[in-house]
Design a protein around this motif. Structure first.
Motif, PDB file in Angstrom:
ATOM      1  N   ALA A 539     -42.217  30.525   6.233  1.00 14.70           N
ATOM      2  CA  ALA A 539     -43.051  32.021   6.159  1.00 14.70           C
ATOM      3  C   ALA A 539     -41.733  33.077   5.652  1.00 14.70           C
ATOM      4  N   GLY A 540     -40.444  33.239   6.745  1.00  8.52           N
ATOM      5  CA  GLY A 540     -39.470  33.518   6.077  1.00  8.52           C
ATOM      6  C   GLY A 540     -39.091  33.753   4.937  1.00  8.52           C
ATOM      7  N   ALA A 541     -39.349  32.216   4.364  1.00 13.35           N
ATOM      8  CA  ALA A 541     -37.953  31.538   2.957  1.00 13.35           C
ATOM      9  C   ALA A 541     -39.142  32.186   1.780  1.00 13.35           C
ATOM     10  N   VAL A 542     -40.003  33.013   2.043  1.00 11.51           N
ATOM     11  CA  VAL A 542     -41.084  32.648   0.696  1.00 11.51           C
ATOM     12  C   VAL A 542     -40.583  34.394   0.680  1.00 11.51           C
ATOM     13  N   PRO A 543     -39.884  34.611  -0.952  1.00 15.69           N
ATOM     14  CA  PRO A 543     -39.691  35.856  -1.134  1.00 15.69           C
ATOM     15  C   PRO A 543     -40.826  37.290  -1.373  1.00 15.69           C
ATOM     16  N   LEU A 544     -40.542  37.561  -0.594  1.00 13.86           N
ATOM     17  CA  LEU A 544     -41.094  39.358  -0.252  1.00 13.86           C
ATOM     18  C   LEU A 544     -41.520  40.011  -1.956  1.00 13.86           C
ATOM     19  N   PHE A 545     -40.325  39.773  -3.268  1.00 12.44           N
ATOM     20  CA  PHE A 545     -40.384  40.357  -4.116  1.00 12.44           C
ATOM     21  C   PHE A 545     -39.535  39.956  -5.302  1.00 12.44           C
ATOM     22  N   LEU A 546     -40.303  39.940  -6.546  1.00 14.10           N
ATOM     23  CA  LEU A 546     -39.786  39.672  -7.633  1.00 14.10           C
ATOM     24  C   LEU A 546     -40.190  40.131  -8.284  1.00 14.10           C
ATOM     25  N   ARG A 547     -38.679  39.710  -9.794  1.00 17.00           N
ATOM     26  CA  ARG A 547     -38.261  40.681 -10.366  1.00 17.00           C
ATOM     27  C   ARG A 547     -38.161  39.857 -11.751  1.00 17.00           C
ATOM     28  N   ILE A 548     -39.187  40.189 -12.848  1.00 17.43           N
ATOM     29  CA  ILE A 548     -38.872  39.566 -14.207  1.00 17.43           C
ATOM     30  C   ILE A 548     -38.164  39.709 -15.072  1.00 17.43           C
ATOM     31  N   LYS A 549     -37.206  38.442 -15.443  1.00 15.64           N
ATOM     32  CA  LYS A 549     -36.408  39.009 -16.806  1.00 15.64           C
ATOM     33  C   LYS A 549     -37.081  38.065 -18.011  1.00 15.64           C
ATOM     34  N   VAL A 550     -36.708  38.966 -18.911  1.00 12.26           N
ATOM     35  CA  VAL A 550     -36.753  37.440 -20.133  1.00 12.26           C
ATOM     36  C   VAL A 550     -35.720  36.868 -20.684  1.00 12.26           C
ATOM     37  N   LYS A 551     -34.507  37.094 -20.177  1.00 13.58           N
ATOM     38  CA  LYS A 551     -33.568  36.140 -20.020  1.00 13.58           C
ATOM     39  C   LYS A 551     -32.174  36.727 -19.162  1.00 13.58           C
ATOM     40  N   MET A 552     -31.865  35.416 -18.557  1.00 12.80           N
ATOM     41  CA  MET A 552     -30.772  36.061 -17.207  1.00 12.80           C
ATOM     42  C   MET A 552     -29.707  36.088 -17.595  1.00 12.80           C
ATOM     43  N   ASP A 553     -28.676  36.596 -16.875  1.00 19.06           N
ATOM     44  CA  ASP A 553     -27.667  37.506 -16.869  1.00 19.06           C
ATOM     45  C   ASP A 553     -26.641  35.964 -16.734  1.00 19.06           C
ATOM     46  N   ILE A 554     -26.149  35.638 -17.616  1.00 20.28           N
ATOM     47  CA  ILE A 554     -24.840  34.093 -16.361  1.00 20.28           C
ATOM     48  C   ILE A 554     -23.521  34.807 -16.958  1.00 20.28           C
ATOM     49  N   THR A 555     -22.673  34.008 -16.152  1.00 20.08           N
ATOM     50  CA  THR A 555     -21.519  34.187 -15.577  1.00 20.08           C
ATOM     51  C   THR A 555     -20.654  33.522 -17.549  1.00 20.08           C
ATOM     52  N   ASP A 556     -19.660  33.254 -17.566  1.00 23.16           N
ATOM     53  CA  ASP A 556     -18.759  32.237 -18.633  1.00 23.16           C
ATOM     54  C   ASP A 556     -18.739  30.720 -17.917  1.00 23.16           C
ATOM     55  N   THR A 557     -19.090  30.485 -16.778  1.00 25.76           N
ATOM     56  CA  THR A 557     -19.052  29.409 -16.027  1.00 25.76           C
ATOM     57  C   THR A 557     -20.562  29.017 -15.920  1.00 25.76           C
TER      58      THR A 557
END
Length: 608
Positions: A539-557
């Protein structure tokens, strides 16, 4: 997070690996002798090793990039000319040269030249500009800088904030016929008439001499400089090239990773040099052109990091997926959910997942080709209990640290000794923050890696999480990696990043997930998604919030930008173009968060 039974390594599994073990043991013995250079008068390191590889395979390809193919002899001769030129210009052993150059053959030739002189190459992240670039340069106080033509505008913008003289600001052309910018010295043009023979200085570089300054951002966002010595380079190159991959002169190693990070620069290139093999690089990673590059260069070995493999899995299936010569790959960050899928689709026989860190002293590698493990380490380590609030290791009444039972997640500590010295940061005070003395017996010394691993049996580790990515909610320790892996099992979720966010008046951090839908937001069934998560997570691990993204931002690695996501949390005023959803207490679905609902949540209207 409980251990997945199928990941545990049993006696039966080990017995089936006996043929592999018999093949790898001679390489371990040979590699141990080659890598652990302790004689202070014995030459070693990058420049010396490349010269040995050149003797072994002089006409074999050393560097491949697009249509360019340079042999070991050609690369060695070009690096020698630059090294002799630098020596004539007064560059001495121990001087720092900042390198600001994108992935191309001239980058690696320049690094070889610096290593032969005994200078230290500071590997500047080529995406840096402004304050971050000035900070990175100031950390290492370089005596000189080499700037690629492609990075001249970024350097010129901060040049007045550095103390680098024009006579030691060298420039490398990006194409033939380019004019030398004002205030720069043409490195290739000025060095072309110098001798092509190996300089005597390359035999005066020893195991304790620094080879690179590599930068790690950690959690602060500001770069920190890590010392990478020639002795460590030898251990990394031999371990990855000889012991793990058994690289040979007819192998071709394809590496699309940025070469200012340790995985691409030391693990991948080091492996190629160890085998006198070809090293194929690309300016920037392209998922769409990855396999065509692999076939073009006839690569037998791949380097990967982070989410790179998942991007390849996400490509449309093709009849060409298995039309390649790749038999083995090495890297970090391959998720368990993508492991089997990658092997099955692309037919790669051996995935040598690693665990290592630029600022650490320990490395694990999957020599025996088990699934979902970083393998074992040839140096000392322990998994210990830790305080879930502070993240610090816990001591018992006798003042000793406490090891966790096999199979349970624990904080990884790496023993520091002659076999595994710690190079650490350029700032010695930062090193002290992570050291633990008298951990198990009087006089011992361990490094706190800040990572959680579990022992799967027979000394094999499995990465669980970065300690900073594990958060407390309702007294439960939540592993962001575990929740991400569950989310990625859902058919409507293509990407997932999990992190903890603060809710006013509530202790701990609530789980939040940024997700990219497989199809579209309109097809995402939030009630069904919540039921899916509840059936697989506590129960404690289920995310309480969701953010919907079209594309994730990633680092150069190929890692996700979690720091920014944590900072923006679930405030729709900050994130006006990406929908936020919340699972409110007592409900059975996620609902859209607007400004009013966000204020009510932070104002304590809902009882979490």
């Amino acid at each position: 997070m409980s251990r997945t039974p199928s990941d545990a390594i049993t006696w039966g599994m080990m017995l089936r690996k006996l043929p592999s073990l018999f093949r790898v043991v001679p390489r371990i013995i040979k590699g141990h002798k080659l890598a652990n250079v302790r004689d202070p008068a014995q030459p070693c390191g990058l420049g010396w090793s490349f010269e040995q590889a050149t003797q072994r395979n002089p006409q074999g390809p050393a560097l491949l990039c697009g249509d360019i193919s340079l042999s070991y002899a050609q690369v060695n001769e070009q690096a020698n000319r630059i090294a002799h030129y630098w020596l004539a210009q007064g560059i001495d052993k121990g001087d720092c040269i900042a390198i600001f150059l994108e992935n191309r053959p001239q980058l690696l030739i320049t690094l070889l030249a610096a290593a032969k002189v005994g200078a230290v190459s500071a590997m500047i992240n080529t995406s840096q500009t402004g304050d971050a670039l000035v900070h990175s340069l100031a950390l290492v106080a370089p005596a000189a800088v080499v700037v690629g033509d492609e990075r001249v505008p970024a350097f010129e913008a901060v040049r007045g904030r550095t103390a680098l003289p024009s006579v030691r600001t060298w420039w490398l052309a990006d194409e033939h016929g380019a004019a030398v910018p004002c205030g720069f010295v043409d490195l290739l043009g000025n060095s072309e008439d110098y001798p092509s023979t190996n300089p005597a200085s390359s035999r005066q570089v020893f195991f304790d001499d620094p080879c690179f300054y590599l930068y790690t951002s950690g959690t602060t966002g500001l770069p920190k400089a890590v010392v990478f010595r020639h002795g460590r380079w030898m251990r990394t190159a031999v371990h990855s090239g000889l012991i793990a991959l058994d690289m040979q002169p007819d192998d071709v190693f394809y590496c699309p990773l940025p070469l200012y990070h340790a995985t691409g620069l030391c693990v991948c290139w080091g492996a190629a040099i160890s085998g006198a093999s070809a090293f194929a690089i690309r300016r920037t990673f392209s998922a769409g052109r990855f396999w065509s590059d692999v076939r073009r260069h006839r690569a037998t070995t791949l380097g990967y990091a982070g989410e790179l493999c998942r991007y390849l899995i996400d490509l449309p299936a093709s009849g060409e997926d298995r039309h390649h010569d790749v038999k083995k790959m090495i890297g970090t960050g391959l998720r368990p959910g993508a492991w089997a899928a990658f092997k099955a689709r692309f037919g790669v026989e051996h995935i040598c997942e690693l665990y290592a860190a630029s600022d650490g002293n320990i490395g694990f590698s999957n020599l025996l080709n088990f699934d979902n493990t970083v393998g074992f380490s040839l140096t000392g380590w322990a998994l210990v209990r830790y305080d879930q609030g502070s993240g610090m290791p816990l001591r018992n009444l006798q003042g000793r640290l406490q090891k966790v039972p096999k199979g349970q997640p624990g904080l990884l500590l790496a023993r520091i000794d002659d076999k595994a010295p710690l190079d650490g940061y350029t700032d010695a005070a930062r090193n002290e923050e992570s050291l633990y003395r008298d951990a198990f017996i009087p006089g011992d010394l361990y490094l706190n890696t800040g990572d959680l691993l579990r022992d799967l049996g027979f000394g094999h580790g499995q990465f669980v999480d970065r300690l900073g990515d594990t958060f407390l909610w309702k007294g439960e320790s939540v592993s962001a990696t575990q929740v991400e892996n569950v989310l990625l099992q859902h058919r409507q979720v293509a990407e997932a990043v999990v992190y903890g966010v603060e809710v006013n008046g509530v202790d701990g951090r609530a789980g939040m997930a940024a997700i990219t839908p497989s199809e579209s937001l309109a097809t995402l069934d939030f009630s069904e998604l919540l039921q899916f998560l509840q059936s697989r997570l506590s129960a404690g691990a289920v995310p309480l919030f969701l953010r919907i993204k079209v594309k994730m931002d990633i680092t150069d690695t190929f890692k996700y930008h979690k720091t920014r996501l944590r900072r923006e949390a679930f405030d729709p005023c900050v994130i006006d173009d990406e929908p936020i959803y919340a699972w409110l207490p007592g409900t059975g679905t996620y609902v859209r968060v607007d400004r009013q609902l966000a204020m009510q949540i932070q104002g304590g209207r809902f009882c979490y």
